[in-house]
Design a protein around this motif. Sequence first.
Motif, PDB file in Angstrom:
ATOM      1  N   LYS A 141       0.843  -1.195   0.000  1.00 31.00           N
ATOM      2  CA  LYS A 141       0.000   0.000   0.000  1.00 31.00           C
ATOM      3  C   LYS A 141       0.880   1.249   0.000  1.00 31.00           C
ATOM      4  O   LYS A 141       1.224   1.806   1.034  1.00 31.00           O
ATOM      5  CB  LYS A 141      -0.935   0.004   1.217  1.00 31.00           C
ATOM      6  N   ASP A 142       1.212   1.686  -1.213  1.00 27.89           N
ATOM      7  CA  ASP A 142       2.129   2.817  -1.372  1.00 27.89           C
ATOM      8  C   ASP A 142       1.482   4.035  -2.009  1.00 27.89           C
ATOM      9  O   ASP A 142       2.121   5.070  -2.153  1.00 27.89           O
ATOM     10  CB  ASP A 142       3.334   2.390  -2.214  1.00 27.89           C
ATOM     11  N   TRP A 143       0.223   3.903  -2.424  1.00 29.22           N
ATOM     12  CA  TRP A 143      -0.413   4.954  -3.209  1.00 29.22           C
ATOM     13  C   TRP A 143      -1.022   6.067  -2.366  1.00 29.22           C
ATOM     14  O   TRP A 143      -1.343   7.136  -2.889  1.00 29.22           O
ATOM     15  CB  TRP A 143      -1.504   4.354  -4.091  1.00 29.22           C
ATOM     16  N   ASP A 144      -1.181   5.847  -1.087  1.00 28.39           N
ATOM     17  CA  ASP A 144      -1.815   6.845  -0.227  1.00 28.39           C
ATOM     18  C   ASP A 144      -0.764   7.870   0.201  1.00 28.39           C
ATOM     19  O   ASP A 144       0.085   7.592   1.044  1.00 28.39           O
ATOM     20  CB  ASP A 144      -2.431   6.168   0.992  1.00 28.39           C
ATOM     21  N   THR A 145      -0.839   9.053  -0.385  1.00 24.71           N
ATOM     22  CA  THR A 145       0.182  10.068  -0.111  1.00 24.71           C
ATOM     23  C   THR A 145       0.088  10.626   1.309  1.00 24.71           C
ATOM     24  O   THR A 145       1.033  11.273   1.779  1.00 24.71           O
ATOM     25  CB  THR A 145       0.067  11.227  -1.116  1.00 24.71           C
ATOM     26  N   LYS A 146      -1.017  10.346   1.998  1.00 24.52           N
ATOM     27  CA  LYS A 146      -1.164  10.798   3.381  1.00 24.52           C
ATOM     28  C   LYS A 146      -0.673   9.764   4.378  1.00 24.52           C
ATOM     29  O   LYS A 146      -0.702  10.013   5.586  1.00 24.52           O
ATOM     30  CB  LYS A 146      -2.633  11.126   3.658  1.00 24.52           C
ATOM     31  N   GLN A 147      -0.238   8.613   3.873  1.00 27.14           N
ATOM     32  CA  GLN A 147       0.212   7.531   4.749  1.00 27.14           C
ATOM     33  C   GLN A 147       1.632   7.091   4.412  1.00 27.14           C
ATOM     34  O   GLN A 147       1.941   5.906   4.454  1.00 27.14           O
ATOM     35  CB  GLN A 147      -0.736   6.334   4.637  1.00 27.14           C
ATOM     36  N   GLN A 148       2.482   8.045   4.056  1.00 24.99           N
ATOM     37  CA  GLN A 148       3.874   7.720   3.780  1.00 24.99           C
ATOM     38  C   GLN A 148       4.618   7.497   5.096  1.00 24.99           C
ATOM     39  O   GLN A 148       4.426   8.241   6.064  1.00 24.99           O
ATOM     40  CB  GLN A 148       4.520   8.840   2.971  1.00 24.99           C
TER      41      GLN A 148
END
Length: 251
Positions: A183-190
């Motif tokens: 799951k790498d696509w969520d820019t708010k969950q880096q």
Amino acid sequence: MMLMVSGSQAILAEDGGVYHFGFKKSKNGEPASIDQEGFKELLDKHGALFLGDQRQKNLYLTFDNGYENGYTAQILDVLKEKKVPAVFFVTGHYVKDQPDLLKRMVNEGHIIGNHSWSHPDMSKISPEQIADELTQVKEAVGMVTGQTTMNFLRPPRGIFNDQMLRVSRELGYTSVFWSVAYKDWDTKQQKGAKYAFDHVMAQLHPGAIILLHSVSKDNADAMAQIIDEARRQGYTFQSLDGLELGITGLP
């Protein structure tokens, strides 16, 4: 009714054979698997890919580029330095918004693949609409970059059915799924480069097709380390152009 498969991302909808691609993740270098998903025969029927030859320690690096978040140039810098080929699956928005990055991808030897013009659920549109979605991207990329062929497709969100695979195959596309992802696509969950590195390296296996999203800062920051460590473990990075095997990864 929806059936969730343990250890996988797959969703099987009992409403006419619509699937959301999922797989059992690799552990300890063993191949990823879709045996439990219920769609292996369908992918095989239409020549779709999700991994390569399991006997060879080759890796295939792919990126989904729906929009630009400022990290693709950094990723391209690393790929150029390390001499690693990749496929970038782009949408219509990306083509219109980032012509210079598209030109750079092609000039530096990468492949641009089709991710559809408007990122629809392609299982819900007509054959004519599928053709239009794909043709618009191909023609627009050609106008920008001079790339005259486009052979690879990644269905938006990994959603597919028999019609979508059949029509795209008739148009000359090989649908490309993946056997390494997180799951790498969520820019708010880096969560940092180490998080990306650990999740990719834990899943590596011979013949792996790696899916990453270029919007992720974690991926950009971890890219050089991922490549170096994979090579240290004996893997080589190959172009998807050389992969002409079926989804089983067998000759």
